[in-house]
Design a protein around this motif. Structure first.
Motif, PDB file in Angstrom:
ATOM      1  N   TRP A 103       0.843  -1.358  -0.065  1.00  0.00           N
ATOM      2  CA  TRP A 103       0.011  -0.093  -0.045  1.00  0.00           C
ATOM      3  C   TRP A 103       0.811   1.256  -0.025  1.00  0.00           C
ATOM      4  O   TRP A 103       1.688   1.389   0.567  1.00  0.00           O
ATOM      5  N   LEU A 104       0.656   2.230  -0.820  1.00  0.00           N
ATOM      6  CA  LEU A 104       1.356   3.268  -1.344  1.00  0.00           C
ATOM      7  C   LEU A 104       0.607   4.486  -0.824  1.00  0.00           C
ATOM      8  O   LEU A 104      -0.676   4.520  -1.507  1.00  0.00           O
ATOM      9  N   ILE A 105       1.041   5.586  -0.118  1.00  0.00           N
ATOM     10  CA  ILE A 105       0.326   7.033   0.137  1.00  0.00           C
ATOM     11  C   ILE A 105       1.186   8.016   0.127  1.00  0.00           C
ATOM     12  O   ILE A 105       2.535   7.913   0.350  1.00  0.00           O
ATOM     13  N   ASP A 106       0.732   8.873  -0.790  1.00  0.00           N
ATOM     14  CA  ASP A 106       1.509  10.225  -1.038  1.00  0.00           C
ATOM     15  C   ASP A 106       0.596  11.198  -0.538  1.00  0.00           C
ATOM     16  O   ASP A 106      -0.525  11.333  -0.771  1.00  0.00           O
ATOM     17  N   TRP A 107       1.201  12.240  -0.084  1.00  0.00           N
ATOM     18  CA  TRP A 107       0.265  13.556   0.438  1.00  0.00           C
ATOM     19  C   TRP A 107       1.096  14.734   0.247  1.00  0.00           C
ATOM     20  O   TRP A 107       2.357  14.731   0.532  1.00  0.00           O
ATOM     21  N   ASP A 108       0.432  16.065  -0.070  1.00  0.00           N
ATOM     22  CA  ASP A 108       1.062  17.357  -0.070  1.00  0.00           C
ATOM     23  C   ASP A 108      -0.167  18.067   0.524  1.00  0.00           C
ATOM     24  O   ASP A 108      -1.050  18.367  -0.422  1.00  0.00           O
ATOM     25  N   LEU A 109      -0.364  18.391   1.705  1.00  0.00           N
ATOM     26  CA  LEU A 109      -1.344  19.156   2.520  1.00  0.00           C
ATOM     27  C   LEU A 109      -1.080  20.399   2.867  1.00  0.00           C
ATOM     28  O   LEU A 109      -0.208  20.842   3.471  1.00  0.00           O
ATOM     29  N   PRO A 110      -2.026  21.397   2.544  1.00  0.00           N
ATOM     30  CA  PRO A 110      -1.893  22.720   2.828  1.00  0.00           C
ATOM     31  C   PRO A 110      -2.298  22.514   4.375  1.00  0.00           C
ATOM     32  O   PRO A 110      -1.767  23.890   5.186  1.00  0.00           O
ATOM     33  N   GLU A 111      -3.078  21.939   5.127  1.00  0.00           N
ATOM     34  CA  GLU A 111      -3.358  21.878   6.491  1.00  0.00           C
ATOM     35  C   GLU A 111      -3.129  20.398   7.126  1.00  0.00           C
ATOM     36  O   GLU A 111      -3.172  19.405   6.356  1.00  0.00           O
ATOM     37  N   PRO A 112      -2.855  20.131   8.219  1.00  0.00           N
ATOM     38  CA  PRO A 112      -2.601  19.206   8.706  1.00  0.00           C
ATOM     39  C   PRO A 112      -3.942  18.054   8.785  1.00  0.00           C
ATOM     40  O   PRO A 112      -5.119  18.785   8.916  1.00  0.00           O
ATOM     41  N   TYR A 113      -3.787  16.950   8.470  1.00  0.00           N
ATOM     42  CA  TYR A 113      -5.098  15.834   8.546  1.00  0.00           C
ATOM     43  C   TYR A 113      -4.625  14.854   9.338  1.00  0.00           C
ATOM     44  O   TYR A 113      -3.532  14.334   9.141  1.00  0.00           O
ATOM     45  N   VAL A 114      -5.572  14.020  10.066  1.00  0.00           N
ATOM     46  CA  VAL A 114      -5.534  13.012  10.984  1.00  0.00           C
ATOM     47  C   VAL A 114      -6.206  11.802  10.324  1.00  0.00           C
ATOM     48  O   VAL A 114      -7.457  11.812  10.245  1.00  0.00           O
ATOM     49  N   SER A 115      -5.452  10.724  10.062  1.00  0.00           N
ATOM     50  CA  SER A 115      -6.383   9.451   9.340  1.00  0.00           C
ATOM     51  C   SER A 115      -6.530   8.393  10.472  1.00  0.00           C
ATOM     52  O   SER A 115      -5.829   8.627  11.406  1.00  0.00           O
ATOM     53  N   HIS A 116      -7.595   7.765  10.314  1.00  0.00           N
ATOM     54  CA  HIS A 116      -7.896   6.691  11.489  1.00  0.00           C
ATOM     55  C   HIS A 116      -8.269   5.452  10.635  1.00  0.00           C
ATOM     56  O   HIS A 116      -8.916   5.416   9.792  1.00  0.00           O
ATOM     57  N   VAL A 117      -7.777   4.222  11.324  1.00  0.00           N
ATOM     58  CA  VAL A 117      -8.018   3.058  10.830  1.00  0.00           C
ATOM     59  C   VAL A 117      -8.226   1.988  11.843  1.00  0.00           C
ATOM     60  O   VAL A 117      -7.600   2.105  12.832  1.00  0.00           O
ATOM     61  N   VAL A 118      -9.024   1.265  11.617  1.00  0.00           N
ATOM     62  CA  VAL A 118      -9.306   0.088  12.563  1.00  0.00           C
ATOM     63  C   VAL A 118      -8.655  -0.940  11.853  1.00  0.00           C
ATOM     64  O   VAL A 118      -9.012  -1.724  10.801  1.00  0.00           O
ATOM     65  N   PRO A 119      -7.515  -1.491  12.541  1.00  0.00           N
ATOM     66  CA  PRO A 119      -6.513  -2.123  11.942  1.00  0.00           C
ATOM     67  C   PRO A 119      -6.826  -3.899  11.520  1.00  0.00           C
ATOM     68  O   PRO A 119      -7.900  -4.396  12.623  1.00  0.00           O
ATOM     69  N   HIS A 120      -6.447  -4.322  10.673  1.00  0.00           N
ATOM     70  CA  HIS A 120      -6.843  -5.758  10.343  1.00  0.00           C
ATOM     71  C   HIS A 120      -5.937  -6.466  11.180  1.00  0.00           C
ATOM     72  O   HIS A 120      -4.884  -5.994  11.651  1.00  0.00           O
TER      73      HIS A 120
END
Length: 278
Positions: free
Chosen positions: A40-57
């Motif tokens: 799994w690949l994730i890239d980001w370029d954010l003007p403001e902070p963001y919080v991700s949430h995951v219920v793990p497998h």
């Protein structure tokens, strides 16, 4: 042709995540697919902070990470019991290896998977488990195929061989997949009996190869389905879903969902925006 799964199970506010980051899943080389579910690949370029949430497998991940202003690093992330949150800001990149539940043990055969449960261990602390590597070799390529090839080489490259056959790992992977796909599996005692195992042997197998017990896995997959239904359906019949998932009543589903996600399912569904599969 085989393809990585495209559901959003486990992602809290999947629509929100997908609007903030470039997220995709890719398959490893065929030799690794018996043990590795996907990259799994994730890239980001954010003007403001963001919080991700995951219920793990119920899976172990090896994660290469680069956050703005920090040196890149790699860590082993064992099965996490609760909600996993990650603050993202500025620019960054993550390349993860998600092993099949039960599939990581052959890569670290001398350590029961419970050793990693609830932990995130950076690579320099465990040189005997992972081959030496510079995280930049994984994280630098902009081309996703190049990153996939780098992850393949990390697991199968010089000084690293494909894991030896392990019938116990194969059994653990098959049993967890059965729990994931068969809604009729609701009680550990019935599941063990149907598989010709004692409850004690089943629990020992899950502890050594999955990292959590079979009851935990059954409950976690129930929550994943409830979470995805809340994300993708306009109106969920929670009483019926509770019965479908094997709960005694809706109240038990509400209790487990709230304890895991942090809000009751009805409140979550009201706030969620139905999203297409990732």
């Amino acid at each position: 042709m085989a393809a990585a799964r495209r559901d959003t199970r486990g992602i809290v506010d999947a629509a929100g995540l997908l609007s903030h980051v470039d997220f995709r899943r890719l398959l490893p080389t065929p030799a690794l697919r018996p043990h590795v579910e996907h990259y799994w690949l994730i890239d980001w370029d954010l003007p403001e902070p963001y919080v991700s949430h995951v219920v793990p497998h119920p899976a172990v991940n090896i994660v290469f990470q680069r956050f703005e202003g920090q040196e890149p690093f790699v860590e082993i992330a064992g099965v996490q019991h609760g909600l996993f949150s990650q603050k993202l800001e500025g620019r960054g990149r993550v390349c993860g290896i998600k092993f099949r539940p039960g599939g990581f043990r052959p890569f670290a055969p001398h350590v029961p998977v419970t050793h990693w449960t609830g932990r995130r261990v950076r690579h320099p602390e465990q040189p005997a488990v992972l081959p030496p590597t510079d995280p930049a070799t994984i994280l630098t390529p902009d081309d996703e195929d190049a990153r996939t090839a780098a992850l393949d080489a990390f697991l199968l490259g010089p000084g690293r061989e494909a894991p030896r056959p392990d019938p116990q790992a194969d059994l653990a992977m098959a049993l967890v997949d059965r729990v994931r796909t068969d809604r009729t599996i609701r009680r550990v005692t019935d599941f063990a009996r149907a598989e010709g195992l004692s409850v004690r042997l089943l629990q020992r197998l899950f502890a050594g190869y999955v990292g959590v017990g079979p009851k935990w896995v059954i409950l976690r997959y129930r929550i994943h389905e409830a979470l995805e239904r809340a994300e993708t359906e306009r109106a969920v019949d929670w009483a019926r879903l509770a019965a479908d998932l094997g709960y005694a009543d809706q109240a038990h589903l509400v209790r487990d969902f709230t304890a895991t996600v942090g809000v009751p399912p009805t409140a979550y569904a009201e706030a969620a925006v139905p999203t297409s599969r990732a």
